[in-house]
Design an enzyme around this catalytic site. Structure first.
Site, short mmCIF file in Angstrom:
data_model
loop_
_atom_site.label_atom_id
_atom_site.label_comp_id
_atom_site.label_asym_id
_atom_site.label_seq_id
_atom_site.Cartn_x
_atom_site.Cartn_y
_atom_site.Cartn_z
N TYR A 231 0.83 -1.22 0.00
CA TYR A 231 0.00 0.00 0.00
C TYR A 231 0.86 1.26 0.00
O TYR A 231 1.82 1.34 -0.78
CB TYR A 231 -0.98 -0.01 1.20
N VAL B 277 -3.19 -7.84 6.91
CA VAL B 277 -3.38 -7.31 8.27
C VAL B 277 -3.40 -8.41 9.35
O VAL B 277 -3.46 -8.09 10.53
CB VAL B 277 -4.65 -6.43 8.43
#
Ligand code: GLN
Length: 310
Positions: A244, A262
Site C-alpha cells: 500500500y 493485516v
C-alpha cells in the site's frame, strides 16, 4: 559473502520473539484482535527445495491480503488480460481501504492489491462460479499451490469481517455504481471475506509462493503455474503495490516483491533464490507487519537478496 541462512534465521527469530515494540494487532476485524502479538515465525524455501524455518513457522494465521496474490492468479487464469479492464497497475499511495481515488477515476481501482482492486478481481472470480462457490475456487488454488489439502478458511474470521466490513461494503457498492462490479455485491463480498480468512502457516505460505520465485514454475510439483511473463508481472505488482502506501519504503529497505496482510503475514519473493513467508501480528500504522518487515530487511541484507543488486 552471504551469511549462513540457518544462523541468520535463528538470530532473526530470537529477535522477533523477544522484541518489546511489536506494533498494533489489527482490531477493526474483532476476531483478529484476539491474536497474541507475541508470535513470530519465518519460513524460507531455497531454490533446491530446502525448507528453513524458525519461531512459530508452523502455526496457522489469517493470511488476509496476502490472498490477493492468489485471487489474482485465479482471475488471470480464468479471464486473462480482461482483468486489466477492471483494475489498474499503478501504486495508489493511499491506505489499503481508501475510497478517495475511486470517484475521480471512474470506479476503476488503481491496482489489484488495495481492497477496492482486490474486490474487483474477486468479483470476476465470483461471476465465473455458481452462487458463492468462488471462494472454493480460491481455496482450491491455494491448496494446490501449497500442495496441502489441510489448508482451510477460518469461519470465525470470515464471519467477524462480514459483520463489520462496512468500508469494504462501501467500496463494493461504489464500484457497482460505476459498473466495475457486475455480480451481486453481497456474494462478491462473501467470497472476498472468505479468501481473506484463509489460514496458513509461514511454511505453507512459502510453499504456495515458490512459483513466483521460479519463473512461474513450482519446483516441487514441476508444474508451470503461470507463464514466466505473468510471474514477472505479478512480482512487479507486489514490489510496487504490495505494501500500500508503504510500498516505496519497503522497496527502499528490502528490495523484494512482497505482499502483506493485516493478519501480520508477508509473502516475499527472492527471484531464482527463495520463497519467504514471515508472520508477526503487530502492524505498522500502514497495516503491514512491523517485525515481519524488519525481519525481511535483515534477511535480504544478510543474504544479499535484493532485485536491485546482482
Ligand atoms: N480483509 C481485510 C480487509 O479487507 C484485508 C486487508 C489487509 O490485509 N490489508 O480489510
Amino acid at each position: 559473502m552471504p551469511a549462513d541462512l540457518a544462523e541468520t534465521l535463528a538470530a532473526i527469530a530470537a529477535e522477533g520473539l523477544s522484541a518489546t515494540e511489536r506494533g498494533q494487532v489489527a482490531s477493526y476485524i474483532p476476531e483478529l484482535a484476539k491474536v497474541s502479538p507475541a508470535h513470530f515465525g519465518i519460513a524460507v524455501i531455497t531454490a533446491d527445495g530446502t525448507e528453513h524455518v524458525a519461531g512459530d513457522a508452523d502455526l496457522p494465521f489469517s493470511i488476509q491480503s496476502v490472498s490477493k496474490v492468489f485471487a489474482l492468479v485465479e482471475a488471470l487464469d480464468s479471464h486473462g488480460d480482461a482483468v486489466w479492464a477492471r483494475v489498474g497497475r499503478e501504486p495508489s499511495g493511499s491506505a489499503f481501504n481508501s475510497i478517495v481515488q475511486l470517484e475521480a477515476e471512474g470506479g476503476r481501482p488503481r491496482n489489484p492489491f488495495i481492497n477496492a482492486g482486490a474486490i474487483a478481481v474477486t468479483d470476476l472470480i465470483a461471476a465465473a462460479h455458481e452462487d458463492r462457490a468462488g471462494s472454493g475456487a480460491i481455496l482450491r488454488r491455494v491448496r494446490a499451490l501449497a500442495g496441502d489439502d489441510s489448508i482451510n478458511v477460518d469461519g470465525a474470521v470470515a464471519y467477524s469481517e462480514a459483520a463489520t466490513g462496512f468500508r469494504n461494503a462501501g467500496l463494493a457498492n461504489f464500484m457497482k455504481g460505476f459498473g466495475v462490479i457486475t455480480g451481486p455485491v453481497a456474494s462478491t463480498l462473501d467470497v472476498y471475506f472468505h479468501q481473506c480468512a484463509i489460514a496458513m502457516s509461514c511454511r505453507q505460505l512459502a510453499r504456495a509462493g515458490r512459483f513466483l520465485a521460479h519463473a512461474g514454475r513450482c519446483p516441487s510439483s514441476g508444474k508451470q503455474i503461470v507463464s514466466p511473463e505473468r510471474a514477472r508481472r505479478i512480482n512487479a505488482l507486489m514490489l510496487t503495490c504490495g505494501h500500500y502506501d508503504a510500498s516505496g519504503e519497503f522497496a527502499f529497505q528490502v528490495g523484494l516483491p512482497a505482499k502483506s496482510g493485516v493478519g501480520g503475514g508477508i509473502l516475499a519473493v527472492a527471484p531464482g533464490k527463495a520463497s519467504i513467508a514471515v508472520w508477526s501480528p503487530g502492524l505498522s500504522p500502514q497495516g503491514n507487519s512491523l517485525l515481519g518487515t524488519r525481519a525481511l530487511e535483515q534477511l535480504s541484507r544478510a543474504m544479499g537478496w535484493n532485485v536491485f543488486q546482482p
